[in-house]
Every structure is written in structure tokens, then in C-alpha cells.
Motif scaffolding. Structure first.
Motif, mmCIF file in Angstrom:
data_model
loop_
_atom_site.group_PDB
_atom_site.id
_atom_site.type_symbol
_atom_site.label_atom_id
_atom_site.label_comp_id
_atom_site.label_asym_id
_atom_site.label_seq_id
_atom_site.Cartn_x
_atom_site.Cartn_y
_atom_site.Cartn_z
ATOM 1 N N ARG A 314 36.406 32.389 40.236
ATOM 2 C CA ARG A 314 37.387 32.889 39.290
ATOM 3 C C ARG A 314 37.595 31.866 38.233
ATOM 4 N N ASN A 343 37.690 39.838 44.405
ATOM 5 C CA ASN A 343 36.232 40.066 43.818
ATOM 6 C C ASN A 343 35.155 40.127 45.108
ATOM 7 N N THR A 382 42.237 39.267 37.804
ATOM 8 C CA THR A 382 42.632 37.632 37.360
ATOM 9 C C THR A 382 43.771 37.796 36.251
#
Length: 425
Positions: A314, A343, A382
Motif C-alpha cells: 500500500r 487490506n 490508508t
């Protein structure tokens, strides 16, 4: 072939964070640390740079892939994606003296370790043929209660300074990791209501529309004067996360992650050296702790619905929207990302960004950008911020940022100290 037996074996998820571990961790602060696993890329090569952009970022930008294209840009050659430097860094830290060595032995064994945030500063591009050196230190230790596990957690922070062979800083990376007691995460049940997402053909079609709408600025300069505060960056699609994505991450950055693990005989040798990092699965096969990323049963031991991504994936995804937007002539100067949620396998993310400020600092044209990534459930997993340097019609091309004096001095001393040790040997 016999079916797998019912899993009645207790998992090693009951280890606790001890006061002694916290005490030893704090004593590590400021001490350069040895890397017992060789860096994945000793030398930057054209192929390694391509593999990184392919595997970790999922970015087909020709600047990272095509030497001929690179020659037509201001960099006059293929350059590495900014985050590629994390796969490099020869570590020349000398052996620990006897009074220091015990500080680094068996810290937080059996405790889950989760990468939570990263902050980068970038000073120079990486070209094929370059070599980098790294100094790695613990910079901070913080004790707090974990919202994930419910028990005690320790946030340990580290800084990597990357320099070239002349000691000139290339980049710095500051990482924060959360050490959380594994058993408590299942008891707390933070993710007990989350299950793997299913997609209809119409869902996939909408995802494909986001992929198709992605825009790369490329060779057309994005001038500072044309940027407006409040403007939004074209979103970038990532996922749904699959096993191929996890495999490709290892193509990009290697397998080690600080542990000398690997396949077949490499795995056997690793078990002889770091036995606590391996625990048997329900079939009795020793498996690495990081299998939690791809082994759903191991993840479920920890109260998670399935395997999940690596944090650096990410981190890379949020960088992708920036390099798309800034074009070949821009420079990513500062970059910070914080992970808020997991995730999981099957999750889909859209990365978005917005310009929040712009300014001219001593001729440098700086644009500030906020970033976020949201999954298909609408959760913002995020968040990030960045500073991008852009070319200007008034001020000209981007001038690379000058590293702080203390980093310049430390880089020079890293090289001088290593040279002195080599002469003594």
C-alpha cells in the motif's frame, strides 16, 4: 491422499510482551544495527528496476521500464521508481561488542509485528549501475494499549539512511512497527464481522472502468503555475487483492524481510538458525510466521478473516498516483503513509489524492498533496501526504533537494569508518 486432520493443535499465539524486552529495545536506540540478510539488490540494474515497478507498484510507466524512453527525459536514462531504494543498501555495521550483542538477541519472540507507517525523503534518483549503502538504527520505542489486540503493544521506530559510495545521501526512510500480542487480537474480535467480499460481473466492470480511466502525465510537463489548490488527482485502482499480487510483491523485493528464509534447502538452513520463526501448520509442516499473509487458517488464529497484504504494497500504491500525476519532470521529495486497517485478500482499493497547498521555497516549486485509499466497504484503510517538486515556467526545471547537513556528515563518516575498518582487517 489422506485429508487434513482436524486442527486441534494449539497455536503459539499466547506470547506476552515483557518488561525485559521493552527495556532492551530502549537500549538499542541510536545504535547502528547489523543486517544479517544480504540486501536483495546489491547493484541497481535495469531488470531489477523493471521487476520492482511491475511487482510491487503495478506501474507500467516506461520511465521505470524502458532505457530508450528514459534517454528522452530530463533524467537522460532509465531511473528507478523512488521506492526501489528499499531493495538496496549494503550494511557495513561492524560486529557488536560483547556488552551490546545481548540487546539484539530474541526480542519480542512470538509477538505479532505489523508495519504501521513510513516516512520518506528522497534526494537523488537511482540509475542502473548504482550501489547504495544503508545505516539502520532504532529511533524510538513507545508502549501503549493496542486497539487491535486489546493487550499491551510496543511501537518501535527505525530510521534507514541510504547513501551512495561517496557518502552522499540518496534517501531516508523512517518506519514505525506495532508489536502486538497475538492471542488478544482474536479475543478482541475487531475484525470478527468482516468476511471475504464477493463480486458480481457488474462490480468487476466498474472496477475495470477505474483502471481504464487512469492517467499518466508522462513526458508532458506539469508546470507549477497550472496547479490549483483543491484540484483532485485522477484515482488509481488497486485490486481486488489476490495471491498473484502477493507473489509479485516478492518478485519485486525478495523473500527475506529481514529474515534469512527461502525455498527448499534455504528453508532448511533457515530453520537451523531461526527456529522460533517457524511453527508447524496443522499438517505438521514448519512454516514461516509471515504465512499469515497467505494462510487463511493462520490469519484466523489471530482473529482475522483471511490473509492480507504487506504494508509496503500500500505504501507503493499511494506513490503510484503521485508519479502518474507529477510526470517525468517532477520529483517526489517527501512521502508519508499511515495504515489504519488491514487490506484482506479479495479487497479492492481506490487511491485518491487532492492538492492542499502550493508554495515557492527559495526557487523550489512545492506542491502538497493529501492521499487516501478506500476499500469496497467504504473504509479508509490508508492515509498519506506528499510534497512534490514541479518544473516552473518562471523558475525553470526541478532542482533536486539538498540533504540536511547532518545527513551529509553522517554519510561521509559512514564511508570513512568502513574504510578504516577494512584497512585494519
Amino acid at each position: 491422499m489422506a485429508s487434513a486432520p482436524e486442527d486441534t493443535t494449539p497455536r503459539d499465539i499466547d506470547s506476552k510482551i515483557t518488561d525485559e524486552d521493552i527495556k532492551r529495545a530502549r537500549k538499542q536506540i541510536g545504535i547502528p544495527q547489523r543486517r544479517y540478510v544480504p540486501t536483495f539488490n546489491v547493484t541497481a540494474t535495469s531488470d531489477a528496476m523493471r521487476h520492482f515497478a511491475f511487482g510491487l507498484v503495478g506501474d507500467d510507466n516506461p520511465l521505470w521500464h524502458d532505457e530508450a524512453y528514459g534517454k528522452t527525459t530530463r533524467w537522460r536514462g532509465q531511473v528507478a521508481h523512488p521506492l526501489f531504494i528499499q531493495t538496496m543498501g549494503i550494511n557495513e555495521c561492524p560486529a557488536y561488542p560483547p556488552e551490546i550483542k545481548p540487546l539484539f538477541r530474541g526480542l519480542f519472540r512470538g509477538i505479532g509485528k505489523y508495519l504501521a507507517s513510513t516516512t520518506w525523503s528522497f534526494y537523488k534518483p537511482i540509475f542502473p549501475g548504482e550501489v547504495a549503502y544503508e545505516e539502520y538504527i532504532t529511533s524510538a520505542i513507545e508502549v501503549k494499549k493496542s486497539s487491535f489486540s486489546g493487550g499491551r503493544s510496543v511501537i518501535d521506530s527505525y530510521r534507514s539512511l541510504y547513501v551512495d559510495q561517496a557518502g552522499v545521501p540518496l534517501a531516508t526512510r523512517d518506519l514505525s512497527l506495532v508489536n502486538a500480542e497475538r492471542g488478544g487480537s482474536k479475543e478482541k474480535g475487531k475484525y470478527s464481522s468482516v468476511s471475504r467480499h464477493s463480486y458480481t460481473p457488474d462490480d468487476i466492470a466498474r472496477i475495470d472502468e477505474t483502471y481504464a480511466a487512469e492517467q499518466r502525465r508522462g513526458a508532458v510537463p506539469r508546470f507549477y503555475e497550472d496547479v490549483e489548490v483543491g484540484e483532485e488527482l485522477t484515482p488509481v485502482a488497486k485490486g481486488p487483492l489476490t495471491m498473484v499480487d502477493l507473489i509479485s510483491r516478492h518478485i519485486a523485493t525478495g523473500m527475506a524481510d529481514g529474515y534469512d528464509i527461502g525455498p527448499l534447502r534455504y528453508g532448511y538452513k533457515a530453520r537451523q538458525k531461526i527456529a522460533p520463526f517457524y511453527t508447524p501448520d496443522k499438517w505438521g509442516v514448519p512454516q514461516v510466521q509471515q504465512r499469515v499473509h497467505w494462510d487463511d487458517s493462520r490469519a484466523q488464529d489471530l482473529g482475522l478473516p483471511s490473509g492480507y497484504d504487506y504494508a509496503i504494497m500500500r505504501f507503493a500504491w499511494l506513490s503510484h498516483i503521485l508519479t502518474n500525476w507529477m510526470g517525468d519532470d517532477g520529483w517526489l521529495s517527501k512521502f508519508k503513509v499511515e495504515l489504519r486497517q488491514f487490506n484482506f485478500i479479495g479487497d479492492f482499493h481506490v487511491v485518491s489524492g487532492k492538492v492542499t497547498d502550493k508554495r515557492v521555497d527559495d526557487g523550489q516549486c512545492v506542491v502538497e498533496i493529501t492521499l487516501e485509499a478506500a476499500n469496497q466497504r467504504g473504509d479508509i484503510t490508508t492515509r498519506g501526504t506528499a510534497e512534490v517538486l514541479l518544473p516552473s515556467r518562471e523558475h525553470g526545471a526541478v532542482v533536486l533537494p539538498e540533504p540536511p547537513r547532518e545527513l551529509m556528515a553522517r554519510g561521509a563518516n559512514m564511508m570513512a569508518e568502513a574504510a578504516a575498518r577494512s584497512r585494519q582487517n
